[in-house]
Design an enzyme around this catalytic site. Structure first.
Site, PDB file in Angstrom:
ATOM      1  N   ASP A 225      21.285   1.308  -8.696  1.00  0.00           N
ATOM      2  CA  ASP A 225      22.311   1.000  -8.402  1.00  0.00           C
ATOM      3  C   ASP A 225      22.859   0.036 -10.142  1.00  0.00           C
ATOM      4  O   ASP A 225      21.950  -0.689  -9.993  1.00  0.00           O
ATOM      5  CB  ASP A 225      23.168  -0.455  -6.934  1.00  0.00           C
ATOM      6  CG  ASP A 225      23.416  -0.039  -5.864  1.00  0.00           C
ATOM      7  OD1 ASP A 225      23.797   1.218  -6.108  1.00  0.00           O
ATOM      8  OD2 ASP A 225      23.490  -0.500  -5.648  1.00  0.00           O
ATOM      9  N   ARG A 226      24.680  -0.014 -10.257  1.00  0.00           N
ATOM     10  CA  ARG A 226      24.706  -0.677 -11.532  1.00  0.00           C
ATOM     11  C   ARG A 226      23.869  -1.980 -11.820  1.00  0.00           C
ATOM     12  O   ARG A 226      22.941  -1.918 -12.838  1.00  0.00           O
ATOM     13  CB  ARG A 226      25.841  -1.258 -12.222  1.00  0.00           C
ATOM     14  CG  ARG A 226      25.926  -0.789 -13.302  1.00  0.00           C
ATOM     15  CD  ARG A 226      27.547  -1.304 -13.498  1.00  0.00           C
ATOM     16  NE  ARG A 226      27.869  -1.763 -14.594  1.00  0.00           N
ATOM     17  CZ  ARG A 226      29.388  -1.746 -15.763  1.00  0.00           C
ATOM     18  NH1 ARG A 226      30.468  -1.243 -15.054  1.00  0.00           N
ATOM     19  NH2 ARG A 226      29.696  -1.963 -17.007  1.00  0.00           N
TER      20      ARG A 226
END
Length: 314
Positions: free
Chosen positions: A136-137
């Site tokens: 995930d970012r």
């Protein structure tokens, strides 16, 4: 119509990924529509998106109007320098990056560039650089990048068979019971207000996570999370399913807990891919990689320990 032959280097790819690479810029939904309608054929037969190509396969390609190529987005020099310092390991087949939080794995959907585009900019003479998996970012830590297609195929197979071991450090809010909890809860994607989310759903894909308590605080617990499958947002949704959502999680978290942790300096999701282990690869033995906890997260733990003068053992 045109026809292309699958090379030995392309063997083992799913046909949808083969088409996405061939028709760069074409939306994934359009690729799936071509497959559903039978406009793409392999050795004269209809196939689904999960079909894996073999060397020598003959692929029929329909004429496709591609969108004009977008100029590549360039990462600033400062960020390239910082990213270069985040490389944990590199050889002729593999690169392991300690991905910073806030940097997406790849560009798209309004993101100018991601880690893979920046790495290609950093290694302009490297002919092949592809993400093996994603984070995930807002998650930091170990990220695998393949430098050969054969390495990418081999690591994808390890991921499918569970040979890649992933361990994360996470701060859970609320009361985590016991030393160890295993969550077996299927996950499904859905949309809410245009936002893509994941939830526990009996009709979803199987997913399992094991949580081990590492250190306790009055209203939070530092845990090690071991992924036994690799679904989107898996740790975050499984933690929320336990009633102990991740600290700093704007999607699945507890707003009151977020406010308390914000007061002691937490400004991001407390999830870090701390360790990653791969099985023997290309004649080389099993390898273990680790990324230290970022200072922004370590400082939050220091403040939590100061609030709890004598932390209780797990």
């Amino acid at each position: 119509m045109s026809h292309v032959s699958v090379s030995a280097d392309q063997a083992g790819q799913r046909v949808d990924n083969f088409l996405l690479a061939r028709f760069r810029g074409l939306p994934r939904s359009r690729v799936y529509r071509l497959l559903r309608r039978g406009e793409v054929r392999v050795n004269g037969g209809r196939i689904g998106p999960e079909h894996r190509l073999q060397a020598g396969d003959r692929v029929r390609l329909p004429p496709v109007d591609l969108p004009p190529p977008r100029p590549p987005q360039q990462a600033p020099t400062r960020q390239l320098d910082e990213l270069g310092a985040c490389i944990l390991y590199e050889d002729e087949r593999l690169l392991v990056l300690d991905k910073p939080a806030g940097l997406a794995c790849h560009g798209g959907s309004g993101i100018r560039y991601g880690a893979i585009e920046a790495l290609r900019q950093l290694r302009p003479n490297q002919p092949f650089l592809e993400l093996v998996h994603r984070l995930d970012r807002d998650t930091s830590g170990c990220l695998l990048i393949a430098k050969r297609r054969s390495t990418l195929r081999a690591l994808h197979e390890q991921l499918r068979t569970g040979a890649v071991k992933k361990r994360y450090l996470a701060l859970l809010t609320g009361q985590f019971a016991g030393r160890r909890q295993r969550v077996d809860a299927p996950l499904a994607r859905y949309e809410r207000g245009g936002e893509r989310l994941v939830r526990v759903d009996a009709a979803g894909k199987p997913a399992a996570t094991v949580f081990h308590a590492r250190e306790r605080y009055p209203q939070a617990t530092l845990v090690e999370a071991e992924l036994l499958s690799g679904r989107t947002h898996q740790i975050r949704v499984h933690a929320a399913h336990l009633g102990c959502p991740l600290a700093g999680d704007a999607k699945y978290g507890d707003p009151q807990a977020e406010a308390r942790l914000g007061d002691i300096g937490l400004r991001r999701l407390f999830l870090h891919a701390a360790e990653l282990e791969i099985a023997p690869l290309d004649g080389v033995g099993a390898r273990h990689f680790s990324a230290p906890l970022p200072s922004a997260l370590e400082s939050v733990l220091i403040r939590l320990r100061q609030q709890t003068l004598t932390p209780s053992p797990p």
